[in-house]
Design a protein around this motif. Structure first.
Motif, short mmCIF file in Angstrom:
data_model
loop_
_atom_site.label_atom_id
_atom_site.label_comp_id
_atom_site.label_asym_id
_atom_site.label_seq_id
_atom_site.Cartn_x
_atom_site.Cartn_y
_atom_site.Cartn_z
N LYS A 1 4.96 -10.15 9.35
CA LYS A 1 5.97 -9.60 9.81
C LYS A 1 7.07 -9.01 8.81
N ILE A 2 7.20 -10.03 7.59
CA ILE A 2 7.85 -9.84 6.52
C ILE A 2 7.18 -9.04 5.42
N PHE A 3 5.91 -9.16 5.22
CA PHE A 3 5.12 -7.99 4.38
C PHE A 3 4.11 -7.37 5.12
N PRO A 4 4.33 -6.34 6.07
CA PRO A 4 3.41 -5.87 6.73
C PRO A 4 2.41 -4.98 5.85
N GLY A 5 1.28 -4.73 6.45
CA GLY A 5 0.33 -3.66 5.84
C GLY A 5 -0.45 -4.35 4.88
N LEU A 6 -0.56 -5.53 4.63
CA LEU A 6 -1.45 -5.86 3.29
C LEU A 6 -2.70 -6.11 3.95
N LYS A 7 -3.90 -6.01 3.06
CA LYS A 7 -5.17 -5.87 3.37
C LYS A 7 -5.73 -7.31 4.00
N SER A 8 -4.93 -8.29 3.64
CA SER A 8 -5.40 -9.79 4.11
C SER A 8 -4.32 -10.69 3.89
N TYR A 9 -4.33 -11.73 4.88
CA TYR A 9 -3.33 -12.68 4.99
C TYR A 9 -3.66 -14.13 4.77
N SER A 10 -4.93 -14.05 4.57
CA SER A 10 -5.35 -15.28 3.94
C SER A 10 -4.69 -15.76 2.61
N LEU A 11 -4.56 -17.15 2.37
CA LEU A 11 -3.64 -17.49 1.37
C LEU A 11 -4.15 -16.92 0.21
N GLY A 12 -5.29 -17.06 -0.16
CA GLY A 12 -5.75 -16.43 -1.66
C GLY A 12 -5.46 -14.93 -1.92
N ASN A 13 -5.57 -14.13 -0.73
CA ASN A 13 -5.44 -12.80 -0.82
C ASN A 13 -4.03 -12.36 -0.79
N LEU A 14 -3.26 -13.13 0.01
CA LEU A 14 -1.92 -13.05 -0.06
C LEU A 14 -1.27 -13.15 -1.47
#
Length: 174
Positions: free
Chosen positions: A118-131
């Motif tokens: 919700k706060i950082f929309p549009g990222l390719k992945s929300y896994s901890l490593g990728n985020l």
């Protein structure tokens, strides 16, 4: 207060147990307390888990059981939001461990995966490593409770400072 938690386990199945826990107590501005321990799961750690986490049966054989660290976990999470990346996973394991000693454990949950979407929309992945890679957060000791919890603290601080929608509750217990 926020209790930012990460655990490592013997796997994801029903009989799995905790092998490591880290809890950072955070007041919304800074870390105010910290707890970390390897945990003797009292069951075998499979080789694929050892390859992922580096935690093997030898490392935990003399570690305390969850029963022996329960007081610290309870104190670190009391009167605080339980914050974790994929919070239901970590919370479920801790709740199960308290249940095994006939104690009902309940905390209010905040999931950094859901908040990040919700706060950082549009990222390719929300896994901890990728985020963390996308947000330029360093993770030391990946797939270990201390390293992942510390990265989650940095992520949570970024979420707090970018929360324009007031999604993160404050002053719940104050």
């Amino acid at each position: 207060m926020y209790a930012i938690v990460d655990i490592e386990t013997t796997g994801g199945g029903g009989a799995a147990r905790i092998t490591e826990i880290a809890v950072f107590r955070h007041d919304g501005v800074q870390i105010v307390d910290f707890f970390h321990s390897l945990i003797n799961p009292e069951i075998y750690i499979p080789p694929f888990i050892t390859r992922l986490t580096g935690i093997d049966n030898e490392m935990v054989k003399d570690a305390p059981t969850f029963y022996e660290v329960q007081d610290a976990v309870r104190a670190m999470t009391r009167d605080a939001w339980f914050v974790a990346h994929n919070a239901k996973f970590d919370y479920g394991f801790i709740k199960k461990e308290f249940g095994a000693i006939d104690e009902y454990f309940q905390r209010d949950l905040l999931c950094t995966v859901q908040l990040s979407r919700k706060i950082f929309p549009g990222l390719k992945s929300y896994s901890l490593g990728n985020l963390c890679e996308s947000l330029e957060i360093m993770i030391e000791n990946r797939h270990r409770a201390h390293g992942d919890a510390e990265a989650t603290v940095r992520l949570f601080e970024m979420l707090l400072s970018n929360d324009r929608q007031n999604l993160i509750p404050i002053n719940l217990y104050q």
